[in-house]
Design an enzyme around this catalytic site. Sequence first.
Site: not given
Ligand code: BG6
Length: 487
Positions: A150, A179-180, A184, A218, A237, A242, A334
Amino acid sequence: MVARIVPVDPFDLVVFGATGDLARRKLIPALYHRMHDGQMPEGARIVGVARAKMDRDAFRRMAAEALDEFGGEVARDTEIRDRFLRTIDYVPLDVTSHEGWDALKAALPDGEGRVRAFYLSVAPRFFGDIAQGVHEAGLTDAHSRIVIEKPLGHDLASARELNGVFAGHFEEHQIFRIDHYLGKETVQNLMALRFANALFEPLWNGRHIDHVQITVAEKVGVEGRGPYYDGIGAMRDMVQNHLLQLLCLVAMEPPSHFEPDAVRDEKLKVLRALAPLTDPDALVRGQYANGPGCPSYLDDAERGASNTETFIALKAEVANWRWSGVPFYLRTGKRMKSRVSEVAVVFKCAPHSIFPAASGRAAQNVLSLRLQPDEAIKLGMTIKEPGPGGMRLAPAILDMTFADKLGASNMRMPDAYERLVMDVIRGDQTLFMRGDEVEAAWAWVDAITARVDDEPPALYEPGSAGPDDALMLMHRDGRRWRELVQQ
Ligand code: BG6
Protein backbone atom coordinates in the site's frame (compact mmCIF):
# COMPACT_ATOMS: atom_id res chain seq x y z
CA MET A 1 7.07 -28.12 19.99
CA VAL A 2 9.67 -26.68 17.66
CA ALA A 3 9.20 -24.30 14.77
CA ARG A 4 8.71 -26.18 11.53
CA ILE A 5 10.62 -24.82 8.60
CA VAL A 6 9.19 -25.53 5.18
CA PRO A 7 12.11 -25.17 2.76
CA VAL A 8 11.79 -23.05 -0.35
CA ASP A 9 13.64 -23.40 -3.65
CA PRO A 10 16.55 -21.08 -4.47
CA PHE A 11 15.15 -17.72 -5.53
CA ASP A 12 16.05 -14.22 -6.64
CA LEU A 13 14.58 -11.33 -4.72
CA VAL A 14 15.05 -7.90 -6.26
CA VAL A 15 14.14 -5.12 -3.86
CA PHE A 16 13.43 -1.79 -5.52
CA GLY A 17 13.75 1.03 -3.00
CA ALA A 18 16.37 -0.97 -1.11
CA THR A 19 17.76 2.03 0.74
CA GLY A 20 14.33 3.04 2.03
CA ASP A 21 12.72 2.71 5.40
CA LEU A 22 10.69 -0.44 4.77
CA ALA A 23 13.71 -2.33 3.44
CA ARG A 24 15.84 -1.31 6.41
CA ARG A 25 13.25 -1.83 9.11
CA LYS A 26 11.42 -4.86 7.81
CA LEU A 27 12.70 -6.63 4.70
CA ILE A 28 16.39 -6.97 5.49
CA PRO A 29 15.76 -8.16 9.07
CA ALA A 30 12.98 -10.50 7.83
CA LEU A 31 15.27 -12.12 5.27
CA TYR A 32 18.05 -12.44 7.80
CA HIS A 33 15.71 -14.19 10.23
CA ARG A 34 14.64 -16.65 7.56
CA MET A 35 18.28 -17.49 7.00
CA HIS A 36 18.88 -17.75 10.72
CA ASP A 37 15.97 -20.17 11.03
CA GLY A 38 17.36 -22.26 8.19
CA GLN A 39 14.75 -21.42 5.57
CA MET A 40 16.90 -19.46 3.14
CA PRO A 41 18.14 -21.96 0.59
CA GLU A 42 21.72 -22.16 -0.62
CA GLY A 43 21.97 -20.08 -3.78
CA ALA A 44 19.27 -17.53 -2.91
CA ARG A 45 20.17 -14.10 -4.27
CA ILE A 46 19.01 -10.76 -2.93
CA VAL A 47 19.63 -7.70 -5.07
CA GLY A 48 18.98 -4.24 -3.71
CA VAL A 49 18.11 -1.58 -6.25
CA ALA A 50 17.93 2.15 -5.59
CA ARG A 51 18.95 5.41 -7.14
CA ALA A 52 21.86 6.02 -4.78
CA LYS A 53 25.23 5.50 -6.43
CA MET A 54 27.09 3.09 -4.21
CA ASP A 55 28.83 -0.23 -4.60
CA ARG A 56 27.92 -3.61 -3.21
CA ASP A 57 30.13 -3.28 -0.16
CA ALA A 58 28.61 0.04 0.82
CA PHE A 59 25.13 -1.48 0.51
CA ARG A 60 26.18 -4.49 2.57
CA ARG A 61 27.40 -2.11 5.27
CA MET A 62 24.02 -0.42 5.16
CA ALA A 63 22.27 -3.77 5.47
CA ALA A 64 24.53 -4.65 8.43
CA GLU A 65 23.52 -1.41 10.13
CA ALA A 66 19.85 -2.24 9.51
CA LEU A 67 20.44 -5.60 11.22
CA ASP A 68 22.10 -3.90 14.18
CA GLU A 69 19.20 -1.57 14.55
CA PHE A 70 16.20 -3.75 13.74
CA GLY A 71 17.40 -7.36 13.70
CA GLY A 72 17.24 -8.09 17.42
CA GLU A 73 19.54 -10.35 19.39
CA VAL A 74 19.80 -13.15 16.80
CA ALA A 75 21.24 -10.71 14.27
CA ARG A 76 24.49 -10.81 16.23
CA ASP A 77 25.33 -14.31 15.08
CA THR A 78 28.45 -13.41 13.08
CA GLU A 79 28.66 -16.60 11.04
CA ILE A 80 25.08 -16.32 9.74
CA ARG A 81 25.36 -12.59 9.41
CA ASP A 82 28.39 -12.91 7.14
CA ARG A 83 26.69 -15.59 5.11
CA PHE A 84 23.57 -13.43 4.82
CA LEU A 85 25.47 -10.33 3.75
CA ARG A 86 27.28 -12.36 1.10
CA THR A 87 23.95 -13.18 -0.57
CA ILE A 88 23.27 -9.47 -1.06
CA ASP A 89 24.18 -7.51 -4.14
CA TYR A 90 23.36 -3.95 -5.14
CA VAL A 91 22.64 -2.23 -8.43
CA PRO A 92 22.22 1.54 -8.68
CA LEU A 93 19.35 2.26 -11.02
CA ASP A 94 17.08 5.16 -11.81
CA VAL A 95 13.94 3.28 -12.80
CA THR A 96 12.64 6.20 -14.86
CA SER A 97 15.67 6.01 -17.15
CA HIS A 98 16.59 3.40 -19.75
CA GLU A 99 20.05 2.98 -18.32
CA GLY A 100 21.14 0.57 -15.62
CA TRP A 101 18.77 -2.28 -16.47
CA ASP A 102 21.57 -4.21 -18.18
CA ALA A 103 23.57 -4.04 -14.97
CA LEU A 104 20.61 -5.48 -13.11
CA LYS A 105 20.37 -8.28 -15.64
CA ALA A 106 24.09 -8.94 -15.32
CA ALA A 107 23.67 -9.27 -11.55
CA LEU A 108 21.18 -12.09 -12.07
CA PRO A 109 22.78 -14.58 -14.48
CA ASP A 110 21.35 -18.07 -15.08
CA GLY A 111 17.93 -17.26 -13.74
CA GLU A 112 15.95 -19.58 -15.96
CA GLY A 113 13.38 -21.62 -14.10
CA ARG A 114 14.10 -19.83 -10.82
CA VAL A 115 11.48 -18.04 -8.81
CA ARG A 116 12.24 -14.36 -9.17
CA ALA A 117 10.35 -11.81 -7.11
CA PHE A 118 10.43 -8.07 -7.65
CA TYR A 119 9.56 -6.26 -4.45
CA LEU A 120 8.44 -2.70 -5.09
CA SER A 121 9.21 -0.76 -1.96
CA VAL A 122 8.91 2.55 -3.81
CA ALA A 123 6.31 5.25 -4.36
CA PRO A 124 3.43 4.08 -6.59
CA ARG A 125 4.35 6.56 -9.31
CA PHE A 126 7.31 4.28 -10.11
CA PHE A 127 5.28 1.06 -10.31
CA GLY A 128 4.60 1.38 -14.03
CA ASP A 129 8.23 2.12 -14.94
CA ILE A 130 9.43 -0.87 -12.96
CA ALA A 131 6.82 -3.30 -14.31
CA GLN A 132 7.76 -2.25 -17.82
CA GLY A 133 11.52 -2.03 -17.12
CA VAL A 134 11.87 -5.58 -15.80
CA HIS A 135 9.93 -6.88 -18.80
CA GLU A 136 11.91 -4.99 -21.37
CA ALA A 137 15.16 -6.02 -19.74
CA GLY A 138 14.10 -9.66 -20.19
CA LEU A 139 14.17 -10.27 -16.45
CA THR A 140 10.74 -11.87 -16.21
CA ASP A 141 9.22 -15.20 -17.15
CA ALA A 142 6.39 -17.42 -15.94
CA HIS A 143 8.15 -17.86 -12.58
CA SER A 144 8.35 -14.13 -11.85
CA ARG A 145 6.35 -12.42 -9.15
CA ILE A 146 5.77 -8.81 -8.35
CA VAL A 147 5.16 -7.64 -4.80
CA ILE A 148 3.51 -4.35 -4.02
CA GLU A 149 2.61 -2.53 -0.86
CA LYS A 150 0.00 0.00 0.00
CA PRO A 151 -0.93 2.63 -0.93
CA LEU A 152 -2.63 0.58 -3.62
CA GLY A 153 -4.25 3.69 -5.01
CA HIS A 154 -5.93 6.50 -3.11
CA ASP A 155 -9.43 5.83 -4.46
CA LEU A 156 -11.23 3.40 -6.73
CA ALA A 157 -10.18 5.08 -9.96
CA SER A 158 -6.46 5.10 -9.07
CA ALA A 159 -6.64 1.52 -7.75
CA ARG A 160 -8.15 0.40 -11.05
CA GLU A 161 -5.45 2.23 -12.93
CA LEU A 162 -2.79 0.53 -10.82
CA ASN A 163 -4.35 -2.89 -11.34
CA GLY A 164 -4.30 -2.12 -15.07
CA VAL A 165 -0.58 -1.23 -14.98
CA PHE A 166 0.31 -4.60 -13.49
CA ALA A 167 -2.17 -6.56 -15.56
CA GLY A 168 -0.33 -5.26 -18.63
CA HIS A 169 2.78 -7.19 -17.62
CA PHE A 170 1.81 -9.89 -15.09
CA GLU A 171 -0.93 -12.43 -14.57
CA GLU A 172 -3.03 -12.00 -11.41
CA HIS A 173 -1.41 -15.11 -9.88
CA GLN A 174 1.96 -13.34 -10.16
CA ILE A 175 0.84 -10.19 -8.33
CA PHE A 176 1.27 -10.15 -4.56
CA ARG A 177 -0.45 -7.21 -2.85
CA ILE A 178 0.77 -7.04 0.71
CA ASP A 179 -1.40 -6.12 3.65
CA HIS A 180 1.03 -6.85 6.43
CA TYR A 181 -1.84 -7.33 8.89
CA LEU A 182 -2.64 -10.61 7.15
CA GLY A 183 0.83 -11.88 8.06
CA LYS A 184 0.31 -11.34 11.77
CA GLU A 185 0.12 -14.51 13.84
CA THR A 186 -3.22 -13.77 15.51
CA VAL A 187 -4.87 -12.93 12.23
CA GLN A 188 -4.06 -16.40 10.98
CA ASN A 189 -5.15 -17.81 14.30
CA LEU A 190 -8.52 -16.18 13.77
CA MET A 191 -8.95 -18.38 10.72
CA ALA A 192 -7.74 -21.47 12.60
CA LEU A 193 -10.10 -20.73 15.45
CA ARG A 194 -13.09 -20.23 13.18
CA PHE A 195 -12.49 -22.97 10.66
CA ALA A 196 -10.63 -25.70 12.54
CA ASN A 197 -13.11 -25.85 15.42
CA ALA A 198 -16.75 -26.84 15.23
CA LEU A 199 -17.46 -24.97 18.46
CA PHE A 200 -17.80 -21.41 17.21
CA GLU A 201 -19.52 -21.74 13.86
CA PRO A 202 -23.04 -22.34 15.21
CA LEU A 203 -22.68 -19.20 17.34
CA TRP A 204 -21.04 -17.08 14.64
CA ASN A 205 -24.04 -15.06 13.54
CA GLY A 206 -26.56 -12.41 14.51
CA ARG A 207 -28.58 -14.78 16.67
CA HIS A 208 -25.72 -15.06 19.17
CA ILE A 209 -23.33 -12.22 18.47
CA ASP A 210 -24.29 -8.77 19.71
CA HIS A 211 -21.58 -6.81 17.94
CA VAL A 212 -17.97 -6.87 16.82
CA GLN A 213 -15.31 -4.31 17.73
CA ILE A 214 -12.12 -3.91 15.74
CA THR A 215 -9.53 -1.55 17.15
CA VAL A 216 -6.12 -0.56 15.87
CA ALA A 217 -4.82 2.12 18.23
CA GLU A 218 -1.31 3.51 17.97
CA LYS A 219 0.62 5.64 20.41
CA VAL A 220 2.79 7.18 17.74
CA GLY A 221 1.77 10.20 15.71
CA VAL A 222 2.48 10.66 12.02
CA GLU A 223 6.02 11.76 12.86
CA GLY A 224 8.12 12.22 9.71
CA ARG A 225 5.35 10.89 7.45
CA GLY A 226 3.33 14.10 7.50
CA PRO A 227 3.76 15.01 3.83
CA TYR A 228 2.58 11.53 2.76
CA TYR A 229 -0.17 11.33 5.33
CA ASP A 230 -1.78 14.72 4.82
CA GLY A 231 -4.70 14.37 2.45
CA ILE A 232 -4.63 10.59 3.01
CA GLY A 233 -5.77 10.21 6.62
CA ALA A 234 -6.80 7.24 8.73
CA MET A 235 -9.65 6.17 6.46
CA ARG A 236 -7.38 5.52 3.49
CA ASP A 237 -4.24 4.63 5.46
CA MET A 238 -5.79 2.09 7.85
CA VAL A 239 -9.50 1.43 7.36
CA GLN A 240 -9.50 0.73 3.62
CA ASN A 241 -6.94 -2.02 4.08
CA HIS A 242 -6.03 -3.34 7.54
CA LEU A 243 -9.34 -2.86 9.34
CA LEU A 244 -11.51 -4.00 6.44
CA GLN A 245 -9.31 -7.06 6.00
CA LEU A 246 -9.81 -7.93 9.67
CA LEU A 247 -13.54 -7.38 9.28
CA CYS A 248 -13.54 -9.73 6.28
CA LEU A 249 -11.85 -12.51 8.22
CA VAL A 250 -14.41 -12.23 11.01
CA ALA A 251 -17.40 -11.98 8.71
CA MET A 252 -16.60 -14.28 5.79
CA GLU A 253 -18.29 -17.60 5.16
CA PRO A 254 -16.12 -20.68 5.56
CA PRO A 255 -14.20 -21.12 2.30
CA SER A 256 -14.26 -24.61 0.85
CA HIS A 257 -10.45 -24.82 0.99
CA PHE A 258 -7.67 -22.82 2.56
CA GLU A 259 -6.55 -21.77 -0.88
CA PRO A 260 -5.95 -18.31 -2.29
CA ASP A 261 -8.99 -17.89 -4.46
CA ALA A 262 -11.37 -19.75 -2.19
CA VAL A 263 -10.42 -17.47 0.72
CA ARG A 264 -10.37 -14.31 -1.36
CA ASP A 265 -13.71 -15.04 -3.00
CA GLU A 266 -15.29 -15.14 0.46
CA LYS A 267 -13.60 -11.92 1.57
CA LEU A 268 -14.75 -10.21 -1.59
CA LYS A 269 -18.36 -11.18 -0.86
CA VAL A 270 -18.09 -9.50 2.54
CA LEU A 271 -16.69 -6.30 1.05
CA ARG A 272 -19.48 -6.23 -1.48
CA ALA A 273 -22.05 -6.82 1.25
CA LEU A 274 -20.95 -3.75 3.23
CA ALA A 275 -23.93 -1.41 3.41
CA PRO A 276 -23.18 2.16 2.31
CA LEU A 277 -22.34 4.20 5.36
CA THR A 278 -24.69 7.13 5.05
CA ASP A 279 -25.77 7.85 8.64
CA PRO A 280 -23.70 10.87 9.79
CA ASP A 281 -23.90 9.57 13.38
CA ALA A 282 -22.19 6.34 12.35
CA LEU A 283 -18.87 8.03 11.61
CA VAL A 284 -16.51 10.08 13.76
CA ARG A 285 -13.36 11.67 12.44
CA GLY A 286 -10.72 13.10 14.74
CA GLN A 287 -7.35 14.81 14.60
CA TYR A 288 -4.88 14.92 17.48
CA ALA A 289 -4.34 18.30 19.05
CA ASN A 290 -1.20 19.18 20.98
CA GLY A 291 -0.69 18.06 24.54
CA PRO A 292 2.00 18.38 27.18
CA GLY A 293 5.27 17.79 25.33
CA CYS A 294 3.36 16.46 22.34
CA PRO A 295 3.12 18.25 19.01
CA SER A 296 -0.24 18.39 17.29
CA TYR A 297 -0.96 16.73 13.97
CA LEU A 298 -0.69 20.12 12.31
CA ASP A 299 2.82 20.53 13.79
CA ASP A 300 3.80 17.01 12.76
CA ALA A 301 2.46 17.51 9.25
CA GLU A 302 3.82 21.06 9.06
CA ARG A 303 0.46 22.44 8.03
CA GLY A 304 -1.32 25.60 9.14
CA ALA A 305 -4.68 23.91 8.72
CA SER A 306 -5.82 20.51 7.52
CA ASN A 307 -9.00 18.43 7.45
CA THR A 308 -7.04 15.17 7.40
CA GLU A 309 -8.23 12.78 10.10
CA THR A 310 -5.82 10.83 12.31
CA PHE A 311 -8.67 8.98 14.01
CA ILE A 312 -11.76 7.23 12.69
CA ALA A 313 -14.54 5.44 14.47
CA LEU A 314 -17.40 4.02 12.49
CA LYS A 315 -20.27 1.60 12.58
CA ALA A 316 -20.35 -0.72 9.59
CA GLU A 317 -23.01 -3.17 8.59
CA VAL A 318 -22.52 -6.37 6.65
CA ALA A 319 -25.84 -6.69 4.89
CA ASN A 320 -26.41 -10.43 4.63
CA TRP A 321 -28.31 -13.14 6.49
CA ARG A 322 -25.51 -14.10 8.85
CA TRP A 323 -24.81 -10.59 10.05
CA SER A 324 -28.19 -8.93 9.92
CA GLY A 325 -28.50 -6.63 12.93
CA VAL A 326 -24.85 -7.04 14.06
CA PRO A 327 -22.91 -3.79 14.00
CA PHE A 328 -19.19 -3.89 13.30
CA TYR A 329 -17.60 -1.00 15.19
CA LEU A 330 -14.21 -0.04 13.77
CA ARG A 331 -11.80 2.44 15.26
CA THR A 332 -8.25 3.41 14.58
CA GLY A 333 -6.17 6.37 15.58
CA LYS A 334 -2.73 7.77 16.12
CA ARG A 335 -1.38 9.27 19.37
CA MET A 336 -3.83 7.32 21.43
CA LYS A 337 -3.65 6.12 25.00
CA SER A 338 -1.88 2.87 24.22
CA ARG A 339 -0.84 0.65 21.37
CA VAL A 340 -3.55 -1.94 21.13
CA SER A 341 -4.83 -3.87 18.14
CA GLU A 342 -7.60 -6.34 18.70
CA VAL A 343 -10.72 -7.92 17.34
CA ALA A 344 -13.44 -8.47 19.94
CA VAL A 345 -16.51 -10.53 19.24
CA VAL A 346 -19.10 -9.64 21.87
CA PHE A 347 -21.84 -12.22 22.38
CA LYS A 348 -25.40 -11.53 23.45
CA CYS A 349 -26.42 -11.68 27.08
CA ALA A 350 -27.83 -14.94 28.40
CA PRO A 351 -31.51 -14.82 27.41
CA HIS A 352 -32.82 -15.19 30.96
CA SER A 353 -31.15 -14.97 34.33
CA ILE A 354 -32.01 -17.68 36.84
CA PHE A 355 -29.90 -16.09 39.58
CA PRO A 356 -31.16 -13.70 42.23
CA ALA A 357 -30.12 -10.05 41.95
CA ALA A 358 -27.73 -10.55 44.88
CA SER A 359 -25.63 -12.93 42.74
CA GLY A 360 -24.55 -10.07 40.53
CA ARG A 361 -24.89 -9.76 36.80
CA ALA A 362 -23.48 -12.10 34.22
CA ALA A 363 -21.17 -10.27 31.82
CA GLN A 364 -21.48 -10.78 28.08
CA ASN A 365 -19.05 -13.35 26.72
CA VAL A 366 -16.32 -11.71 24.70
CA LEU A 367 -13.93 -13.52 22.42
CA SER A 368 -10.95 -11.22 22.02
CA LEU A 369 -8.12 -11.71 19.61
CA ARG A 370 -5.20 -9.51 20.43
CA LEU A 371 -2.83 -8.73 17.57
CA GLN A 372 -0.46 -6.46 19.40
CA PRO A 373 1.46 -5.57 21.38
CA ASP A 374 1.08 -9.08 22.80
CA GLU A 375 -0.54 -11.87 20.80
CA ALA A 376 -3.41 -13.42 22.71
CA ILE A 377 -6.79 -15.09 22.35
CA LYS A 378 -9.10 -14.85 25.35
CA LEU A 379 -12.66 -15.73 26.12
CA GLY A 380 -14.43 -13.70 28.77
CA MET A 381 -16.76 -15.93 30.80
CA THR A 382 -18.90 -15.65 33.90
CA ILE A 383 -18.30 -18.23 36.64
CA LYS A 384 -19.28 -18.76 40.23
CA GLU A 385 -16.95 -16.95 42.56
CA PRO A 386 -14.97 -19.74 44.21
CA GLY A 387 -15.52 -20.66 47.83
CA PRO A 388 -18.31 -20.13 50.31
CA GLY A 389 -20.63 -17.14 50.29
CA GLY A 390 -23.46 -18.41 48.16
CA MET A 391 -23.93 -18.08 44.44
CA ARG A 392 -21.98 -15.02 43.45
CA LEU A 393 -21.19 -14.49 39.80
CA ALA A 394 -17.74 -13.30 38.82
CA PRO A 395 -16.03 -12.57 35.53
CA ALA A 396 -13.16 -14.85 34.52
CA ILE A 397 -10.92 -14.93 31.49
CA LEU A 398 -10.24 -18.17 29.70
CA ASP A 399 -6.82 -17.73 28.15
CA MET A 400 -6.76 -19.57 24.85
CA THR A 401 -3.35 -18.39 23.75
CA PHE A 402 -2.00 -21.90 24.21
CA ALA A 403 1.60 -20.90 23.47
CA ASP A 404 2.67 -22.31 26.84
CA LYS A 405 0.78 -25.53 26.31
CA LEU A 406 2.40 -26.02 22.94
CA GLY A 407 5.79 -25.31 24.48
CA ALA A 408 6.05 -22.29 22.24
CA SER A 409 6.23 -19.57 24.84
CA ASN A 410 9.93 -19.04 24.19
CA MET A 411 9.59 -19.27 20.46
CA ARG A 412 10.33 -16.08 18.58
CA MET A 413 7.15 -15.12 16.74
CA PRO A 414 8.14 -14.30 13.18
CA ASP A 415 7.38 -10.82 11.97
CA ALA A 416 4.55 -10.61 9.44
CA TYR A 417 7.06 -9.79 6.69
CA GLU A 418 9.01 -13.01 7.23
CA ARG A 419 5.97 -15.11 6.51
CA LEU A 420 4.73 -12.94 3.68
CA VAL A 421 8.05 -12.81 1.82
CA MET A 422 8.38 -16.58 2.04
CA ASP A 423 4.78 -16.99 0.82
CA VAL A 424 5.73 -14.89 -2.21
CA ILE A 425 8.59 -17.27 -2.94
CA ARG A 426 6.31 -20.28 -2.45
CA GLY A 427 3.73 -18.65 -4.72
CA ASP A 428 1.01 -18.81 -2.06
CA GLN A 429 -1.37 -15.86 -2.37
CA THR A 430 -3.75 -16.83 0.44
CA LEU A 431 -2.59 -13.98 2.67
CA PHE A 432 -2.44 -11.40 -0.13
CA MET A 433 -5.19 -9.21 -1.51
CA ARG A 434 -6.58 -9.78 -4.95
CA GLY A 435 -7.15 -6.81 -7.25
CA ASP A 436 -10.95 -7.02 -7.05
CA GLU A 437 -10.83 -7.02 -3.23
CA VAL A 438 -8.81 -3.83 -3.22
CA GLU A 439 -11.26 -2.23 -5.62
CA ALA A 440 -14.31 -3.32 -3.62
CA ALA A 441 -12.78 -1.83 -0.46
CA TRP A 442 -12.12 1.44 -2.25
CA ALA A 443 -15.64 1.56 -3.65
CA TRP A 444 -17.03 1.46 -0.09
CA VAL A 445 -14.49 3.94 1.27
CA ASP A 446 -14.84 6.38 -1.63
CA ALA A 447 -18.51 6.93 -0.92
CA ILE A 448 -17.59 7.97 2.64
CA THR A 449 -14.57 10.13 1.86
CA ALA A 450 -16.45 11.96 -0.89
CA ARG A 451 -18.96 13.02 1.76
CA VAL A 452 -16.66 13.94 4.64
CA ASP A 453 -13.18 14.80 3.33
CA ASP A 454 -13.84 18.53 3.48
CA GLU A 455 -15.31 18.52 6.97
CA PRO A 456 -13.05 19.51 9.85
CA PRO A 457 -12.34 16.56 12.14
CA ALA A 458 -12.96 16.83 15.91
CA LEU A 459 -9.80 17.53 17.87
CA TYR A 460 -8.73 15.01 20.52
CA GLU A 461 -6.14 15.03 23.23
CA PRO A 462 -3.01 13.01 22.58
CA GLY A 463 -2.93 10.00 24.90
CA SER A 464 -6.72 9.74 24.96
CA ALA A 465 -9.19 7.27 23.43
CA GLY A 466 -10.09 9.71 20.66
CA PRO A 467 -12.81 12.36 20.48
CA ASP A 468 -15.80 12.14 22.85
CA ASP A 469 -18.09 11.71 19.86
CA ALA A 470 -16.51 8.31 19.33
CA LEU A 471 -17.73 7.24 22.77
CA MET A 472 -21.17 8.55 21.90
CA LEU A 473 -21.18 6.48 18.73
CA MET A 474 -21.46 3.38 20.90
CA HIS A 475 -23.26 4.84 23.89
CA ARG A 476 -26.17 5.74 21.64
CA ASP A 477 -26.51 2.03 20.92
CA GLY A 478 -26.25 1.14 24.62
CA ARG A 479 -22.75 -0.29 24.15
CA ARG A 480 -19.22 0.76 25.02
CA TRP A 481 -15.79 0.47 23.52
CA ARG A 482 -13.40 -1.89 25.17
CA GLU A 483 -10.73 -0.23 27.27
CA LEU A 484 -7.49 0.60 25.49
CA VAL A 485 -5.29 -1.19 27.95
CA GLN A 486 -2.26 -3.32 27.45
CA GLN A 487 -2.77 -6.69 29.09
C1 BG6 B 1 0.74 1.10 8.02
C2 BG6 B 1 0.23 2.50 8.08
O1 BG6 B 1 0.13 0.40 6.97
O2 BG6 B 1 0.44 0.43 9.24
C3 BG6 B 1 0.84 3.24 9.25
O3 BG6 B 1 0.57 3.18 6.88
C4 BG6 B 1 0.63 2.45 10.53
O4 BG6 B 1 0.29 4.54 9.37
C5 BG6 B 1 1.06 1.01 10.37
O5 BG6 B 1 1.40 3.08 11.55
C6 BG6 B 1 0.67 0.18 11.57
O6 BG6 B 1 1.25 -1.10 11.46
P1 BG6 B 1 1.57 -1.96 12.75
O7 BG6 B 1 1.99 -3.29 12.24
O8 BG6 B 1 2.64 -1.23 13.50
O9 BG6 B 1 0.29 -2.01 13.52
